[in-house]
Scaffold this motif. Structure first.
Motif, PDB file in Angstrom:
ATOM      1  N   VAL A 188       0.869  -1.097   0.401  1.00  0.00           N
ATOM      2  CA  VAL A 188       0.091   0.110   0.276  1.00  0.00           C
ATOM      3  C   VAL A 188       1.240   1.921   0.175  1.00  0.00           C
ATOM      4  N   SER A 189       0.817   1.939  -0.962  1.00  0.00           N
ATOM      5  CA  SER A 189       1.771   3.829  -1.159  1.00  0.00           C
ATOM      6  C   SER A 189       0.678   4.799  -0.277  1.00  0.00           C
ATOM      7  N   THR A 190       1.452   5.736  -0.440  1.00  0.00           N
ATOM      8  CA  THR A 190       0.943   7.099   0.466  1.00  0.00           C
ATOM      9  C   THR A 190      -0.426   7.678  -0.399  1.00  0.00           C
ATOM     10  N   GLN A 191      -1.231   8.190   0.220  1.00  0.00           N
ATOM     11  CA  GLN A 191      -2.292   8.786  -0.760  1.00  0.00           C
ATOM     12  C   GLN A 191      -1.674   9.841  -1.718  1.00  0.00           C
ATOM     13  N   VAL A 192      -1.932   9.935  -2.598  1.00  0.00           N
ATOM     14  CA  VAL A 192      -1.613  10.674  -3.535  1.00  0.00           C
ATOM     15  C   VAL A 192      -2.965  11.717  -4.100  1.00  0.00           C
ATOM     16  N   GLY A 193      -2.801  12.754  -4.373  1.00  0.00           N
ATOM     17  CA  GLY A 193      -3.792  14.018  -4.701  1.00  0.00           C
ATOM     18  C   GLY A 193      -3.682  14.600  -6.107  1.00  0.00           C
ATOM     19  N   ASN A 194      -3.026  13.241  -7.454  1.00  0.00           N
ATOM     20  CA  ASN A 194      -3.158  14.221  -8.569  1.00  0.00           C
ATOM     21  C   ASN A 194      -2.912  12.829  -8.973  1.00  0.00           C
ATOM     22  N   TYR A 195      -2.943  12.992 -10.166  1.00  0.00           N
ATOM     23  CA  TYR A 195      -2.714  11.747 -11.740  1.00  0.00           C
ATOM     24  C   TYR A 195      -1.242  11.441 -11.302  1.00  0.00           C
ATOM     25  N   THR A 196      -1.381  12.285 -11.745  1.00  0.00           N
ATOM     26  CA  THR A 196       0.166  13.253 -12.173  1.00  0.00           C
ATOM     27  C   THR A 196       1.677  11.261 -11.372  1.00  0.00           C
ATOM     28  N   ASP A 197       1.177  11.794  -9.936  1.00  0.00           N
ATOM     29  CA  ASP A 197       1.647  11.304  -8.698  1.00  0.00           C
ATOM     30  C   ASP A 197       1.264   9.479  -8.888  1.00  0.00           C
ATOM     31  N   LEU A 198       0.525   9.738 -10.032  1.00  0.00           N
ATOM     32  CA  LEU A 198       0.085   7.741 -10.175  1.00  0.00           C
ATOM     33  C   LEU A 198       1.576   6.822 -10.091  1.00  0.00           C
ATOM     34  N   TRP A 199       2.540   7.388 -10.980  1.00  0.00           N
ATOM     35  CA  TRP A 199       4.004   6.985 -11.304  1.00  0.00           C
ATOM     36  C   TRP A 199       4.705   6.359  -9.355  1.00  0.00           C
ATOM     37  N   LYS A 200       4.238   7.561  -8.761  1.00  0.00           N
ATOM     38  CA  LYS A 200       5.269   7.767  -7.622  1.00  0.00           C
ATOM     39  C   LYS A 200       4.618   6.710  -5.742  1.00  0.00           C
ATOM     40  N   ALA A 201       2.757   6.953  -6.709  1.00  0.00           N
ATOM     41  CA  ALA A 201       2.767   5.253  -5.612  1.00  0.00           C
ATOM     42  C   ALA A 201       2.287   3.799  -5.986  1.00  0.00           C
ATOM     43  N   TYR A 202       2.489   3.966  -7.371  1.00  0.00           N
ATOM     44  CA  TYR A 202       2.651   2.342  -8.543  1.00  0.00           C
ATOM     45  C   TYR A 202       4.201   1.760  -7.980  1.00  0.00           C
ATOM     46  N   GLU A 203       5.454   2.828  -7.185  1.00  0.00           N
ATOM     47  CA  GLU A 203       6.690   2.669  -7.447  1.00  0.00           C
ATOM     48  C   GLU A 203       6.276   2.108  -5.543  1.00  0.00           C
ATOM     49  N   GLU A 204       6.016   3.019  -4.703  1.00  0.00           N
ATOM     50  CA  GLU A 204       5.791   2.801  -3.203  1.00  0.00           C
ATOM     51  C   GLU A 204       4.795   0.946  -3.175  1.00  0.00           C
ATOM     52  N   ALA A 205       3.846   1.434  -4.243  1.00  0.00           N
ATOM     53  CA  ALA A 205       2.873  -0.055  -3.974  1.00  0.00           C
ATOM     54  C   ALA A 205       4.170  -0.681  -3.913  1.00  0.00           C
ATOM     55  N   THR A 206       4.376  -1.036  -5.168  1.00  0.00           N
ATOM     56  CA  THR A 206       5.549  -2.342  -5.794  1.00  0.00           C
ATOM     57  C   THR A 206       6.870  -2.628  -4.865  1.00  0.00           C
ATOM     58  N   ASP A 207       7.021  -1.146  -3.814  1.00  0.00           N
ATOM     59  CA  ASP A 207       8.284  -1.700  -2.913  1.00  0.00           C
ATOM     60  C   ASP A 207       7.638  -2.383  -2.010  1.00  0.00           C
ATOM     61  N   ALA A 208       6.409  -2.166  -1.780  1.00  0.00           N
ATOM     62  CA  ALA A 208       6.172  -2.158   0.191  1.00  0.00           C
ATOM     63  C   ALA A 208       5.795  -4.020  -0.252  1.00  0.00           C
ATOM     64  N   LEU A 209       5.467  -3.891  -1.079  1.00  0.00           N
ATOM     65  CA  LEU A 209       4.735  -5.683  -2.217  1.00  0.00           C
ATOM     66  C   LEU A 209       6.392  -5.952  -1.885  1.00  0.00           C
TER      67      LEU A 209
END
Length: 147
Positions: free
Chosen positions: A11-32
């Motif tokens: 689970v990534s941190t919450q993002v407020g903008n669709y341009t930050d989805l890459w960051k959320a994906y990277e965080e979620a992948t690392d957490a996984l």
């Protein structure tokens, strides 16, 4: 469960903008990845920032040497002698060195715990009554599941 399927979630941190989805994906992948290594089913990236930094560091040589100098001898001792001193050390670190709380958490008599601590100190060559050593071992315990 009947199919023996294991599910892991990062689970990534919450993002407020669709341009930050890459960051959320990277965080979620690392957490996984961290969750799989630690055998934890659900991992929030906020809870594993240290592990993530260590995992992302390209040069693991220092970390491997650090682990060798702290917990490797104890892991080897446990494996050869079929003991569980690593678990004792982990609980001692979790209780920030408080022996009475550690003995209680391990369901041990205080003298039995003190005997185990002396054995750990002999094997590692470290004085576990020093706070700095407990911190080092705490870091090593976190690193060993990632490196």
């Amino acid at each position: 469960e009947k199919l023996n399927i294991k599910l892991y979630v990062g689970v990534s941190t919450q993002v407020g903008n669709y341009t930050d989805l890459w960051k959320a994906y990277e965080e979620a992948t690392d957490a996984l990845r961290i969750g799989r290594k630690k055998l934890e089913n659900v991992v929030f990236i906020e809870d594993v920032q240290f592990e993530r930094a260590a995992m992302r560091d390209e040069n693991k040589t220092y970390y491997q040497q650090f682990l060798y100098n702290t917990v490797a001898k104890l892991e080897e001792y446990d494996r050869i002698n079929n003991t569980d001193l690593m678990h004792t050390l982990l609980i001692l670190v979790e209780n920030i060195g408080v022996r009475s709380k550690t003995a209680e958490a391990l369901f041990l008599h205080r003298n039995t715990l003190l005997s185990r601590i002396r054995r750990i100190e002999e094997i590692t060559g470290s004085d576990l009554s020093q706070g700095e050593k407990l911190i080092e071992f705490g870091i090593a315990m976190k690193l060993r599941s990632i490196i």
